[in-house]
Design a protein around this motif. Structure first.
Motif, PDB file in Angstrom:
ATOM      1  N   ARG A 181      32.705  -3.710  14.498  1.00  0.00           N
ATOM      2  CA  ARG A 181      33.440  -3.590  13.234  1.00  0.00           C
ATOM      3  C   ARG A 181      34.738  -2.810  13.422  1.00  0.00           C
ATOM      4  NH1 ARG A 181      29.846  -2.482   8.153  1.00  0.00           N
ATOM      5  NH2 ARG A 181      31.151  -4.078   7.258  1.00  0.00           N
ATOM      6  N   LEU A 182      34.695  -1.755  14.246  1.00  0.00           N
ATOM      7  CA  LEU A 182      35.911  -0.982  14.488  1.00  0.00           C
ATOM      8  C   LEU A 182      37.009  -1.813  15.141  1.00  0.00           C
ATOM      9  CD1 LEU A 182      34.356   2.323  15.827  1.00  0.00           C
ATOM     10  CD2 LEU A 182      35.501   1.993  13.637  1.00  0.00           C
ATOM     11  N   HIS A 183      36.625  -2.743  15.991  1.00  0.00           N
ATOM     12  CA  HIS A 183      37.602  -3.544  16.716  1.00  0.00           C
ATOM     13  C   HIS A 183      38.199  -4.669  15.872  1.00  0.00           C
ATOM     14  CE1 HIS A 183      35.152  -2.277  20.459  1.00  0.00           C
ATOM     15  NE2 HIS A 183      35.986  -1.332  20.100  1.00  0.00           N
ATOM     16  N   VAL A 184      37.482  -5.093  14.857  1.00  0.00           N
ATOM     17  CA  VAL A 184      37.975  -6.200  14.042  1.00  0.00           C
ATOM     18  C   VAL A 184      38.467  -5.735  12.667  1.00  0.00           C
ATOM     19  CG1 VAL A 184      36.605  -7.943  15.244  1.00  0.00           C
ATOM     20  CG2 VAL A 184      35.634  -6.793  13.242  1.00  0.00           C
ATOM     21  N   ALA A 185      38.571  -4.426  12.495  1.00  0.00           N
ATOM     22  CA  ALA A 185      39.102  -3.896  11.236  1.00  0.00           C
ATOM     23  C   ALA A 185      40.552  -4.345  11.084  1.00  0.00           C
ATOM     24  CB  ALA A 185      39.017  -2.369  11.231  1.00  0.00           C
ATOM     25  N   LYS A 186      40.974  -4.524   9.862  1.00  0.00           N
ATOM     26  CA  LYS A 186      42.313  -5.036   9.582  1.00  0.00           C
ATOM     27  C   LYS A 186      43.399  -4.200  10.252  1.00  0.00           C
ATOM     28  CE  LYS A 186      45.225  -6.643   5.829  1.00  0.00           C
ATOM     29  NZ  LYS A 186      45.354  -6.841   4.399  1.00  0.00           N
ATOM     30  N   VAL A 187      43.282  -2.881  10.175  1.00  0.00           N
ATOM     31  CA  VAL A 187      44.306  -2.012  10.766  1.00  0.00           C
ATOM     32  C   VAL A 187      44.386  -2.202  12.283  1.00  0.00           C
ATOM     33  CG1 VAL A 187      42.791   0.008  10.983  1.00  0.00           C
ATOM     34  CG2 VAL A 187      45.265   0.328  10.764  1.00  0.00           C
ATOM     35  N   VAL A 188      43.238  -2.396  12.937  1.00  0.00           N
ATOM     36  CA  VAL A 188      43.224  -2.602  14.388  1.00  0.00           C
ATOM     37  C   VAL A 188      43.819  -3.968  14.718  1.00  0.00           C
ATOM     38  CG1 VAL A 188      41.743  -2.844  16.421  1.00  0.00           C
ATOM     39  CG2 VAL A 188      41.280  -1.055  14.738  1.00  0.00           C
ATOM     40  N   LYS A 189      43.432  -4.991  13.983  1.00  0.00           N
ATOM     41  CA  LYS A 189      43.980  -6.328  14.216  1.00  0.00           C
ATOM     42  C   LYS A 189      45.496  -6.330  14.057  1.00  0.00           C
ATOM     43  CE  LYS A 189      40.388  -9.586  13.020  1.00  0.00           C
ATOM     44  NZ  LYS A 189      39.927 -10.511  11.993  1.00  0.00           N
ATOM     45  N   THR A 190      45.968  -5.640  13.024  1.00  0.00           N
ATOM     46  CA  THR A 190      47.408  -5.559  12.783  1.00  0.00           C
ATOM     47  C   THR A 190      48.097  -4.867  13.951  1.00  0.00           C
ATOM     48  OG1 THR A 190      47.031  -5.517  10.410  1.00  0.00           O
ATOM     49  CG2 THR A 190      49.168  -4.723  11.190  1.00  0.00           C
ATOM     50  N   LEU A 208      47.051  -4.597  17.074  1.00  0.00           N
ATOM     51  CA  LEU A 208      47.011  -5.434  18.268  1.00  0.00           C
ATOM     52  C   LEU A 208      48.068  -6.535  18.203  1.00  0.00           C
ATOM     53  CD1 LEU A 208      43.163  -5.697  18.881  1.00  0.00           C
ATOM     54  CD2 LEU A 208      44.836  -4.373  20.192  1.00  0.00           C
ATOM     55  N   LYS A 209      48.343  -7.041  17.014  1.00  0.00           N
ATOM     56  CA  LYS A 209      49.406  -8.040  16.866  1.00  0.00           C
ATOM     57  C   LYS A 209      50.758  -7.455  17.239  1.00  0.00           C
ATOM     58  CE  LYS A 209      47.383 -11.133  13.482  1.00  0.00           C
ATOM     59  NZ  LYS A 209      47.425 -11.661  12.125  1.00  0.00           N
ATOM     60  N   THR A 210      50.992  -6.182  16.887  1.00  0.00           N
ATOM     61  CA  THR A 210      52.280  -5.560  17.235  1.00  0.00           C
ATOM     62  C   THR A 210      52.428  -5.419  18.745  1.00  0.00           C
ATOM     63  OG1 THR A 210      51.529  -3.249  17.142  1.00  0.00           O
ATOM     64  CG2 THR A 210      52.319  -4.250  15.077  1.00  0.00           C
ATOM     65  N   LEU A 211      51.306  -5.287  19.457  1.00  0.00           N
ATOM     66  CA  LEU A 211      51.348  -5.172  20.911  1.00  0.00           C
ATOM     67  C   LEU A 211      51.558  -6.529  21.585  1.00  0.00           C
ATOM     68  CD1 LEU A 211      48.410  -2.673  21.541  1.00  0.00           C
ATOM     69  CD2 LEU A 211      50.858  -2.178  21.545  1.00  0.00           C
ATOM     70  N   LYS A 212      51.315  -7.595  20.831  1.00  0.00           N
ATOM     71  CA  LYS A 212      51.430  -8.968  21.340  1.00  0.00           C
ATOM     72  C   LYS A 212      50.457  -9.210  22.502  1.00  0.00           C
ATOM     73  CE  LYS A 212      56.035  -9.479  19.665  1.00  0.00           C
ATOM     74  NZ  LYS A 212      57.421  -9.331  19.908  1.00  0.00           N
ATOM     75  N   TRP A 213      49.276  -8.611  22.393  1.00  0.00           N
ATOM     76  CA  TRP A 213      48.234  -8.831  23.386  1.00  0.00           C
ATOM     77  C   TRP A 213      47.435 -10.060  22.995  1.00  0.00           C
ATOM     78  CZ3 TRP A 213      45.533  -3.463  24.303  1.00  0.00           C
ATOM     79  CH2 TRP A 213      46.449  -2.598  24.889  1.00  0.00           C
ATOM     80  N   LYS A 214      46.992 -10.792  23.988  1.00  0.00           N
ATOM     81  CA  LYS A 214      46.085 -11.906  23.738  1.00  0.00           C
ATOM     82  C   LYS A 214      44.681 -11.332  23.617  1.00  0.00           C
ATOM     83  CE  LYS A 214      44.311 -16.182  25.565  1.00  0.00           C
ATOM     84  NZ  LYS A 214      44.337 -17.175  26.626  1.00  0.00           N
ATOM     85  N   ILE A 215      43.953 -11.756  22.600  1.00  0.00           N
ATOM     86  CA  ILE A 215      42.577 -11.308  22.404  1.00  0.00           C
ATOM     87  C   ILE A 215      41.657 -12.419  22.898  1.00  0.00           C
ATOM     88  CG2 ILE A 215      40.857 -10.486  20.753  1.00  0.00           C
ATOM     89  CD1 ILE A 215      43.391  -8.707  21.044  1.00  0.00           C
ATOM     90  N   LEU A 216      40.845 -12.096  23.881  1.00  0.00           N
ATOM     91  CA  LEU A 216      39.891 -13.054  24.426  1.00  0.00           C
ATOM     92  C   LEU A 216      38.647 -13.007  23.556  1.00  0.00           C
ATOM     93  CD1 LEU A 216      39.119 -14.993  26.735  1.00  0.00           C
ATOM     94  CD2 LEU A 216      38.253 -13.008  27.963  1.00  0.00           C
ATOM     95  N   SER A 217      38.438 -14.044  22.813  1.00  0.00           N
ATOM     96  CA  SER A 217      37.306 -14.052  21.886  1.00  0.00           C
ATOM     97  C   SER A 217      36.026 -14.465  22.607  1.00  0.00           C
ATOM     98  CB  SER A 217      37.575 -15.009  20.730  1.00  0.00           C
ATOM     99  OG  SER A 217      37.747 -16.312  21.226  1.00  0.00           O
ATOM    100  N   HIS A 218      34.939 -14.002  22.068  1.00  0.00           N
ATOM    101  CA  HIS A 218      33.632 -14.404  22.552  1.00  0.00           C
ATOM    102  C   HIS A 218      32.634 -14.148  21.436  1.00  0.00           C
ATOM    103  CE1 HIS A 218      32.104 -10.285  23.290  1.00  0.00           C
ATOM    104  NE2 HIS A 218      33.322 -10.024  23.650  1.00  0.00           N
ATOM    105  N   PRO A 219      31.434 -14.731  21.525  1.00  0.00           N
ATOM    106  CA  PRO A 219      30.453 -14.554  20.457  1.00  0.00           C
ATOM    107  C   PRO A 219      30.083 -13.081  20.273  1.00  0.00           C
ATOM    108  CG  PRO A 219      29.779 -16.280  21.978  1.00  0.00           C
ATOM    109  CD  PRO A 219      30.968 -15.617  22.574  1.00  0.00           C
ATOM    110  N   LEU A 220      29.496 -12.745  19.126  1.00  0.00           N
ATOM    111  CA  LEU A 220      29.083 -11.373  18.875  1.00  0.00           C
ATOM    112  C   LEU A 220      28.210 -10.839  19.997  1.00  0.00           C
ATOM    113  CD1 LEU A 220      28.292 -11.451  15.068  1.00  0.00           C
ATOM    114  CD2 LEU A 220      30.246 -10.411  16.215  1.00  0.00           C
ATOM    115  N   TYR A 221      27.280 -11.630  20.456  1.00  0.00           N
ATOM    116  CA  TYR A 221      26.458 -11.238  21.591  1.00  0.00           C
ATOM    117  C   TYR A 221      26.603 -12.320  22.640  1.00  0.00           C
ATOM    118  CZ  TYR A 221      22.587 -10.369  24.648  1.00  0.00           C
ATOM    119  OH  TYR A 221      21.838 -10.140  25.768  1.00  0.00           O
ATOM    120  N   SER A 222      27.060 -11.947  23.780  1.00  0.00           N
ATOM    121  CA  SER A 222      27.349 -12.936  24.798  1.00  0.00           C
ATOM    122  C   SER A 222      26.711 -12.533  26.131  1.00  0.00           C
ATOM    123  CB  SER A 222      28.869 -13.075  24.945  1.00  0.00           C
ATOM    124  OG  SER A 222      29.177 -14.113  25.818  1.00  0.00           O
ATOM    125  N   PRO A 223      25.461 -12.935  26.363  1.00  0.00           N
ATOM    126  CA  PRO A 223      24.791 -12.539  27.604  1.00  0.00           C
ATOM    127  C   PRO A 223      25.460 -13.112  28.846  1.00  0.00           C
ATOM    128  CG  PRO A 223      23.488 -14.164  26.441  1.00  0.00           C
ATOM    129  CD  PRO A 223      24.618 -13.770  25.524  1.00  0.00           C
TER     130      PRO A 223
END
Length: 123
Positions: free
Chosen positions: A29-38, A40-55
């Motif tokens: 939740r901390l990583h996907v909070a609106k303020v964090v997402k905003t 990260l966009k300013t940093l122009k980093w690519k976010i590598l998505s993966h499922p909530l639990y990814s064994p």
């Protein structure tokens, strides 16, 4: 911007291989909070998505626990102490290379996640 600059200072080879940071996080939740997402966009980093639990990209699951499971076959414990002693003994029996291998295979596994568009895959 401080983190990005620090990364480039600490890892000068980074600039030669990549033009930006690729970040993978666990979707907490901390990583996907609106303020964090905003931010990260300013940093122009690519976010590598993966499922909530990814064994398939959790070293503890695909490397450590899978190997440990083989040693656990036919084991029977009668107490917490027996379990703890077995785990301590098993970890001590593995050499440093075993643990390094688990970490070093992460980039290859991450690439598989990217190719599979974040879908689960078997090893």
């Amino acid at each position: 911007m401080h983190l990005s600059r620090a990364l480039k200072d600490k890892r000068p080879q980074y600039n030669k291989r990549h033009d930006k940071v690729i970040l993978q996080h666990d979707n907490a939740r901390l990583h996907v909070a609106k303020v964090v997402k905003t931010y990260l966009k300013t940093l122009k980093w690519k976010i590598l998505s993966h499922p909530l639990y990814s064994p398939d990209v959790a070293p503890s699951d695909y490397h450590l626990f899978r190997s440990m499971a083989h040693g656990l076959a036919n084991q029977h414990f009668r107490s917490y102490e027996e379990v703890k002693n077995w785990i301590d003994s098993w970890i001590a029996s593995e050499d440093d290379q075993f643990f390094r291998r688990g970490i070093r295979t992460l980039p290859e596994r991450w690439e598989k996640v990217v190719v599979s568009d974040g879908q689960y895959f078997e090893s």
